[in-house]
Design an enzyme around this catalytic site. Structure first.
Site, PDB file in Angstrom:
ATOM      1  N   CYS A  69       8.161 -22.669 -16.803  1.00  0.00           N
ATOM      2  CA  CYS A  69       8.254 -21.720 -15.687  1.00  0.00           C
ATOM      3  C   CYS A  69       9.669 -21.624 -15.136  1.00  0.00           C
ATOM      4  CB  CYS A  69       7.287 -22.118 -14.587  1.00  0.00           C
ATOM      5  SG  CYS A  69       7.526 -23.812 -13.972  1.00  0.00           S
ATOM      6  N   HIS A 362       6.167 -25.936  -9.924  1.00  0.00           N
ATOM      7  CA  HIS A 362       6.226 -24.619 -10.553  1.00  0.00           C
ATOM      8  C   HIS A 362       7.437 -23.855 -10.014  1.00  0.00           C
ATOM      9  CE1 HIS A 362       4.581 -21.337 -12.861  1.00  0.00           C
ATOM     10  NE2 HIS A 362       4.395 -20.557 -11.808  1.00  0.00           N
ATOM     11  N   ASN A 384       5.332 -13.825 -11.162  1.00  0.00           N
ATOM     12  CA  ASN A 384       4.979 -15.054 -11.862  1.00  0.00           C
ATOM     13  C   ASN A 384       5.224 -14.869 -13.357  1.00  0.00           C
ATOM     14  OD1 ASN A 384       4.044 -17.644 -12.253  1.00  0.00           O
ATOM     15  ND2 ASN A 384       2.051 -17.315 -11.336  1.00  0.00           N
TER      16      ASN A 384
END
Length: 439
Positions: A69, A362, A384
């Protein structure tokens, strides 16, 4: 130490039976699951995906079953600028290319740290932490900066994803097993005080094996490539024999040194206005990355300022807290566990970090914010990297309180800091151990 007794069990059962509603709640939880039973629909209703400040972006990326991520979010910042400048709406940079070098560099860093700590016992906390996770695919903003500066970037079409880059568990299992086996050899040799060249030769041989494993799994990274693509106006962009570094310099002219990390860790052992850096990194010889610890309201202000200037914001967070993945919602109070179970789970942000309940697990990108008439945030738009099948085509809505509760770091252009903050950022950082909560 006292063991659980039969008397205690009988007392617990009797207390449960006293309230008939306990069994009703148990039936609901067992049938529907905890989150479904605890959801707060009133909170959801406040999270419509409309924003007063919004950056024009394209299709979201998808990290799939990998922990990259941090890299996806960093490359989103680069590609957003590239897309705007060259008219490439859904252009994407190769995460696989930099992932390859990330794993290779982490292996070398692991080997070098083994040499440095060879005099310490295996039970030493630093050594134990080193062996616990010798080479994973997680990381920080600074890891991406290190990789881009050294290796450049390439379009995704030049080095596309493979099964292993999108599903990293099998690769990580093999690589970690190898590195731990290598650790025994390197520590044993280092304890003999050999010549530096002897140790270097051993590490080079080990790295050659890691490189081969990476090629098998991810493909061979290009040293040169031909660029051929059409922009949104169907104009041809074509160049021959580019290096990844040349491509980065020309098409992703994003001065990485202009951006700094702003931290919010309200703990007793971390003072505000002080810089901190992590003991761990992904590259030997890379510049130490540091963060300035500031109040969460200041992180909000800086993020708004950057968004209003048309620039996205990379941010580190604890995404699994109060998350509705399918609807793409991040909101404190989205699930009321306290009322459902009749317990008190509340801890403030600093205590959650202290007691292991919080983690910067994250990274995502802020691409919009909804402001009231006084310029205060009402909700945030989040890009995202979980694909476009969730949320609003992959975009999430985040509440103001969730930002305050679960955002720990934002990456901000240094020029947006006040003069005092820039002076504070210039201080030498305090080094945090590898087991610190914000690592």
């Amino acid at each position: 130490m006292q063991a659980i007794t039969e008397t205690q069990i009988k007392k617990f059962q009797a207390e449960f039976r006293k309230q008939k509603t306990h069994q009703v709640i148990a039936n609901a939880v067992q049938t529907n699951g905890i989150n479904q039973a605890a959801q707060n629909l009133a909170v959801q209703s406040q999270l419509e995906p409309t924003f007063s400040v919004e950056i024009k972006t394209g299709k979201v990326s998808n990290q799939k079953q990998s922990g990259r991520c941090w890299l996806f979010a960093a490359l989103t910042l680069l590609r957003t600028q590239c897309a705007a400048e060259y008219g490439l709406k859904d252009f994407e940079l190769s995460q696989n290319y930099l992932s390859f070098y990330d794993r290779l560099e982490k292996a070398n860093w692991f080997y070098q740290r083994l040499v440095q700590t060879a005099h310490l016992p295996l039970t030493d906390r630093t050594v134990a932490q080193l062996l616990a996770d010798p080479d994973g695919d997680g990381g920080q903003w600074s890891y991406a900066v290190n990789l881009i500066k050294k290796y450049g970037v390439v379009p995704k079409s030049v080095m596309p994803e493979t099964y292993n880059s999108e599903h990293t568990q099998e690769f990580s299992t093999v690589l970690k097993a190898k590195l731990r086996k290598d650790a025994k050899d390197i520590r044993n040799l280092a304890k003999q005080n050999p010549a530096v060249s002897t140790l270097n030769d051993l590490i080079t041989a080990k790295l050659a094996e890691v490189y081969r494993i990476c090629v098998y799994a991810f493909g061979q990274p290009p040293r040169h490539f031909d660029l051929e693509l059409r922009n949104d106006q169907q104009q041809l962009i074509q160049e021959r024999g580019l290096t990844p570094q040349e491509f980065a310099q020309k098409y992703c002219s994003f001065n990485l040194d202009d951006w700094v990390g702003i931290l919010n860790a309200p703990q007793d052992n971390k003072e505000l206005g002080r810089t901190y850096c992590l003991e761990n990194t992904n590259m030997v010889g890379a510049k130490t990355a540091k963060d300035l610890n500031l109040p969460i309201q200041r992180l909000e202000q800086l993020a708004i300022q950057q968004l209003q200037a048309g620039q996205p914001v990379w941010f580190g967070n604890d995404v699994l807290e109060q998350l509705n993945r399918q609807k793409g919602l991040l909101a404190s109070g989205l699930y009321d566990y306290n009322s459902l179970f009749g317990i008190d789970l509340d801890l403030d942000k600093g205590l959650r970090l202290d007691y292991g309940q919080a983690a910067m697990s994250h990274a995502m990108v802020l691409t919009g914010v909804d402001l009231d008439k006084q310029g205060q945030p009402l909700k945030w738009k989040v890009e995202n990297s979980w694909g476009d099948k969730i949320g609003t085509k992959g975009y999430f809505v985040m509440s103001v309180q969730w930002f305050r509760d679960y955002v720990y770091e934002v990456i901000i252009k240094k020029s947006y800091l006040s003069e005092q903050e820039q002076q504070q950022f210039a201080q030498d950082p305090l080094v945090l151990p590898s087991w610190d909560a914000i690592n």
